[in-house]
Design a protein around this motif. Structure first.
Motif, PDB file in Angstrom:
ATOM      1  N   LEU A   1     -14.534  10.673 -14.455  1.00  0.00           N
ATOM      2  CA  LEU A   1     -14.084   9.360 -14.008  1.00  0.00           C
ATOM      3  C   LEU A   1     -15.279   8.431 -13.808  1.00  0.00           C
ATOM      4  CD1 LEU A   1     -11.397  10.260 -11.321  1.00  0.00           C
ATOM      5  CD2 LEU A   1     -11.015   9.009 -13.439  1.00  0.00           C
ATOM      6  N   PRO A   2     -15.065   7.131 -13.997  1.00  0.00           N
ATOM      7  CA  PRO A   2     -16.133   6.186 -13.662  1.00  0.00           C
ATOM      8  C   PRO A   2     -16.476   6.290 -12.170  1.00  0.00           C
ATOM      9  CG  PRO A   2     -14.375   5.096 -14.901  1.00  0.00           C
ATOM     10  CD  PRO A   2     -13.888   6.473 -14.549  1.00  0.00           C
ATOM     11  N   PRO A   3     -17.672   5.886 -11.785  1.00  0.00           N
ATOM     12  CA  PRO A   3     -18.044   5.931 -10.362  1.00  0.00           C
ATOM     13  C   PRO A   3     -17.052   5.142  -9.510  1.00  0.00           C
ATOM     14  CG  PRO A   3     -19.936   5.394 -11.729  1.00  0.00           C
ATOM     15  CD  PRO A   3     -18.743   5.373 -12.631  1.00  0.00           C
ATOM     16  N   ALA A   4     -16.879   5.558  -8.282  1.00  0.00           N
ATOM     17  CA  ALA A   4     -16.020   4.931  -7.282  1.00  0.00           C
ATOM     18  C   ALA A   4     -14.552   5.319  -7.413  1.00  0.00           C
ATOM     19  CB  ALA A   4     -16.163   3.409  -7.269  1.00  0.00           C
ATOM     20  N   PHE A   5     -14.189   6.106  -8.448  1.00  0.00           N
ATOM     21  CA  PHE A   5     -12.805   6.553  -8.595  1.00  0.00           C
ATOM     22  C   PHE A   5     -12.719   8.027  -8.212  1.00  0.00           C
ATOM     23  CE2 PHE A   5     -13.031   3.003 -11.561  1.00  0.00           C
ATOM     24  CZ  PHE A   5     -11.852   2.322 -11.293  1.00  0.00           C
ATOM     25  N   THR A   6     -11.608   8.410  -7.600  1.00  0.00           N
ATOM     26  CA  THR A   6     -11.365   9.806  -7.273  1.00  0.00           C
ATOM     27  C   THR A   6      -9.981  10.204  -7.769  1.00  0.00           C
ATOM     28  OG1 THR A   6     -10.529   9.243  -5.073  1.00  0.00           O
ATOM     29  CG2 THR A   6     -12.867   9.822  -5.242  1.00  0.00           C
ATOM     30  N   LEU A   7      -9.860  11.463  -8.159  1.00  0.00           N
ATOM     31  CA  LEU A   7      -8.608  12.024  -8.651  1.00  0.00           C
ATOM     32  C   LEU A   7      -8.068  12.981  -7.614  1.00  0.00           C
ATOM     33  CD1 LEU A   7      -6.819  12.495 -11.351  1.00  0.00           C
ATOM     34  CD2 LEU A   7      -8.137  14.618 -11.473  1.00  0.00           C
ATOM     35  N   ARG A   8      -6.764  12.972  -7.435  1.00  0.00           N
ATOM     36  CA  ARG A   8      -6.147  13.941  -6.530  1.00  0.00           C
ATOM     37  C   ARG A   8      -4.717  14.209  -6.965  1.00  0.00           C
ATOM     38  NH1 ARG A   8      -2.498  11.814  -3.029  1.00  0.00           N
ATOM     39  NH2 ARG A   8      -2.576   9.600  -2.542  1.00  0.00           N
ATOM     40  N   PRO A   9      -4.169  15.373  -6.565  1.00  0.00           N
ATOM     41  CA  PRO A   9      -2.769  15.643  -6.872  1.00  0.00           C
ATOM     42  C   PRO A   9      -1.857  14.777  -6.010  1.00  0.00           C
ATOM     43  CG  PRO A   9      -3.721  17.463  -5.637  1.00  0.00           C
ATOM     44  CD  PRO A   9      -4.832  16.491  -5.912  1.00  0.00           C
ATOM     45  N   ALA A  10      -0.712  14.443  -6.558  1.00  0.00           N
ATOM     46  CA  ALA A  10       0.291  13.704  -5.793  1.00  0.00           C
ATOM     47  C   ALA A  10       1.020  14.668  -4.868  1.00  0.00           C
ATOM     48  CB  ALA A  10       1.268  13.028  -6.740  1.00  0.00           C
ATOM     49  N   THR A  11       1.447  14.166  -3.738  1.00  0.00           N
ATOM     50  CA  THR A  11       2.241  14.934  -2.782  1.00  0.00           C
ATOM     51  C   THR A  11       3.545  14.173  -2.538  1.00  0.00           C
ATOM     52  OG1 THR A  11       1.450  13.822  -0.791  1.00  0.00           O
ATOM     53  CG2 THR A  11       0.089  15.660  -1.639  1.00  0.00           C
ATOM     54  N   PRO A  12       4.515  14.797  -1.869  1.00  0.00           N
ATOM     55  CA  PRO A  12       5.741  14.068  -1.559  1.00  0.00           C
ATOM     56  C   PRO A  12       5.487  12.766  -0.783  1.00  0.00           C
ATOM     57  CG  PRO A  12       6.132  16.399  -1.280  1.00  0.00           C
ATOM     58  CD  PRO A  12       4.643  16.231  -1.538  1.00  0.00           C
ATOM     59  N   ALA A  13       4.418  12.711  -0.016  1.00  0.00           N
ATOM     60  CA  ALA A  13       4.088  11.491   0.729  1.00  0.00           C
ATOM     61  C   ALA A  13       3.697  10.339  -0.192  1.00  0.00           C
ATOM     62  CB  ALA A  13       2.959  11.777   1.717  1.00  0.00           C
ATOM     63  N   ASP A  14       3.418  10.631  -1.464  1.00  0.00           N
ATOM     64  CA  ASP A  14       3.031   9.600  -2.434  1.00  0.00           C
ATOM     65  C   ASP A  14       4.216   9.016  -3.199  1.00  0.00           C
ATOM     66  OD1 ASP A  14       0.145   9.728  -2.104  1.00  0.00           O
ATOM     67  OD2 ASP A  14       0.292  11.717  -3.020  1.00  0.00           O
ATOM     68  N   ALA A  15       5.417   9.449  -2.894  1.00  0.00           N
ATOM     69  CA  ALA A  15       6.584   9.003  -3.660  1.00  0.00           C
ATOM     70  C   ALA A  15       6.699   7.477  -3.698  1.00  0.00           C
ATOM     71  CB  ALA A  15       7.857   9.633  -3.111  1.00  0.00           C
ATOM     72  N   ASP A  16       6.466   6.809  -2.584  1.00  0.00           N
ATOM     73  CA  ASP A  16       6.576   5.345  -2.574  1.00  0.00           C
ATOM     74  C   ASP A  16       5.550   4.695  -3.497  1.00  0.00           C
ATOM     75  OD1 ASP A  16       8.723   4.669  -0.583  1.00  0.00           O
ATOM     76  OD2 ASP A  16       7.426   5.844   0.735  1.00  0.00           O
ATOM     77  N   ALA A  17       4.321   5.190  -3.495  1.00  0.00           N
ATOM     78  CA  ALA A  17       3.278   4.633  -4.368  1.00  0.00           C
ATOM     79  C   ALA A  17       3.609   4.890  -5.836  1.00  0.00           C
ATOM     80  CB  ALA A  17       1.913   5.231  -4.017  1.00  0.00           C
ATOM     81  N   ILE A  18       4.118   6.079  -6.145  1.00  0.00           N
ATOM     82  CA  ILE A  18       4.486   6.387  -7.525  1.00  0.00           C
ATOM     83  C   ILE A  18       5.639   5.504  -7.966  1.00  0.00           C
ATOM     84  CG2 ILE A  18       5.404   8.175  -9.062  1.00  0.00           C
ATOM     85  CD1 ILE A  18       3.899  10.220  -7.215  1.00  0.00           C
ATOM     86  N   GLN A  19       6.622   5.307  -7.085  1.00  0.00           N
ATOM     87  CA  GLN A  19       7.754   4.457  -7.443  1.00  0.00           C
ATOM     88  C   GLN A  19       7.314   3.014  -7.649  1.00  0.00           C
ATOM     89  OE1 GLN A  19      10.887   5.509  -8.244  1.00  0.00           O
ATOM     90  NE2 GLN A  19      11.033   3.416  -9.022  1.00  0.00           N
ATOM     91  N   ALA A  20       6.394   2.525  -6.845  1.00  0.00           N
ATOM     92  CA  ALA A  20       5.886   1.164  -7.036  1.00  0.00           C
ATOM     93  C   ALA A  20       5.222   1.032  -8.406  1.00  0.00           C
ATOM     94  CB  ALA A  20       4.916   0.798  -5.916  1.00  0.00           C
ATOM     95  N   GLN A  21       4.445   2.039  -8.793  1.00  0.00           N
ATOM     96  CA  GLN A  21       3.826   2.017 -10.121  1.00  0.00           C
ATOM     97  C   GLN A  21       4.892   2.089 -11.210  1.00  0.00           C
ATOM     98  OE1 GLN A  21       0.902   5.185 -10.295  1.00  0.00           O
ATOM     99  NE2 GLN A  21      -0.687   3.813  -9.551  1.00  0.00           N
ATOM    100  N   ARG A  22       5.910   2.909 -10.995  1.00  0.00           N
ATOM    101  CA  ARG A  22       6.985   3.054 -11.974  1.00  0.00           C
ATOM    102  C   ARG A  22       7.713   1.714 -12.167  1.00  0.00           C
ATOM    103  NH1 ARG A  22      10.087   6.983 -14.409  1.00  0.00           N
ATOM    104  NH2 ARG A  22      12.341   6.698 -14.313  1.00  0.00           N
ATOM    105  N   ASP A  23       8.013   1.042 -11.070  1.00  0.00           N
ATOM    106  CA  ASP A  23       8.661  -0.272 -11.154  1.00  0.00           C
ATOM    107  C   ASP A  23       7.776  -1.264 -11.907  1.00  0.00           C
ATOM    108  OD1 ASP A  23      10.791   0.767  -9.687  1.00  0.00           O
ATOM    109  OD2 ASP A  23      10.197  -0.206  -7.804  1.00  0.00           O
ATOM    110  N   ALA A  24       6.482  -1.261 -11.601  1.00  0.00           N
ATOM    111  CA  ALA A  24       5.544  -2.163 -12.290  1.00  0.00           C
ATOM    112  C   ALA A  24       5.459  -1.826 -13.774  1.00  0.00           C
ATOM    113  CB  ALA A  24       4.163  -2.077 -11.636  1.00  0.00           C
TER     114      ALA A  24
END
Length: 158
Positions: A3-26
């Motif tokens: 990844l480029p500097p300043a970015f981090t990767l992590r697995p999604a958890t159930p607590a991320d559902a709202d963020a994933i849905q916002a991306q899905r809508d976008a």
């Protein structure tokens, strides 16, 4: 691929559902979907995401910058009968590949795809599919995805 500097990767958890849905809508809005249909599908999709993240039917990965999710992608794990194309019943359907507009052009989608494909290989998946937007097709073509003969019928609710 790193990844480029300043970015981090992590697995999604159930607590991320709202963020994933916002991306899905976008994502659907960016692809020109009817905004009323995007709004109508958002709450049922969010409910599905919460359950699928919790039971492992869906796995996601997210990229953050400054503690904020800026990109993500996921896999729907499917059990289908073996066929001449794949003798294993586990298949992967990649979805929700999204990079926020200010972060595009930095290889984040390609990085997400590499992570997901590595997980697919680790699980013994032989067949991976997805639907590509016109914008996403070059990324998937570089990863050796090819168009197929899939057909679709949309049924009206009765």
């Amino acid at each position: 691929m790193t990844l480029p500097p300043a970015f981090t990767l992590r697995p999604a958890t159930p607590a991320d559902a709202d963020a994933i849905q916002a991306q899905r809508d976008a994502m659907f809005t960016d692809m020109g979907s009817d905004t009323a249909r995007v709004r109508a599908s958002s709450a049922p999709s969010l409910e599905w995401l919460r359950g699928a993240l919790a039971d492992g039917g869906y796995s996601g990965v997210l990229i953050e910058k400054d503690g904020k999710v800026v990109a993500g992608a996921g896999v729907l794990w499917q059990l289908l009968p073996p066929s001449p194309r794949t003798v294993t019943p586990l298949r992967a359907y990649i979805l929700n590949v999204y990079v926020s507009p200010p972060q595009r052009g930095q290889g984040l989608a390609a990085h997400l795809m590499q992570v997901l494909l590595t997980e697919c290989r680790a699980r013994g998946v032989e067949q991976v599919s997805l639907h590509a937007s016109d914008t996403g097709k070059p990324t998937y073509t570089k990863l050796s995805f090819v168009p197929t003969n899939e057909m679709r019928l949309t049924l009206e609710p009765s």
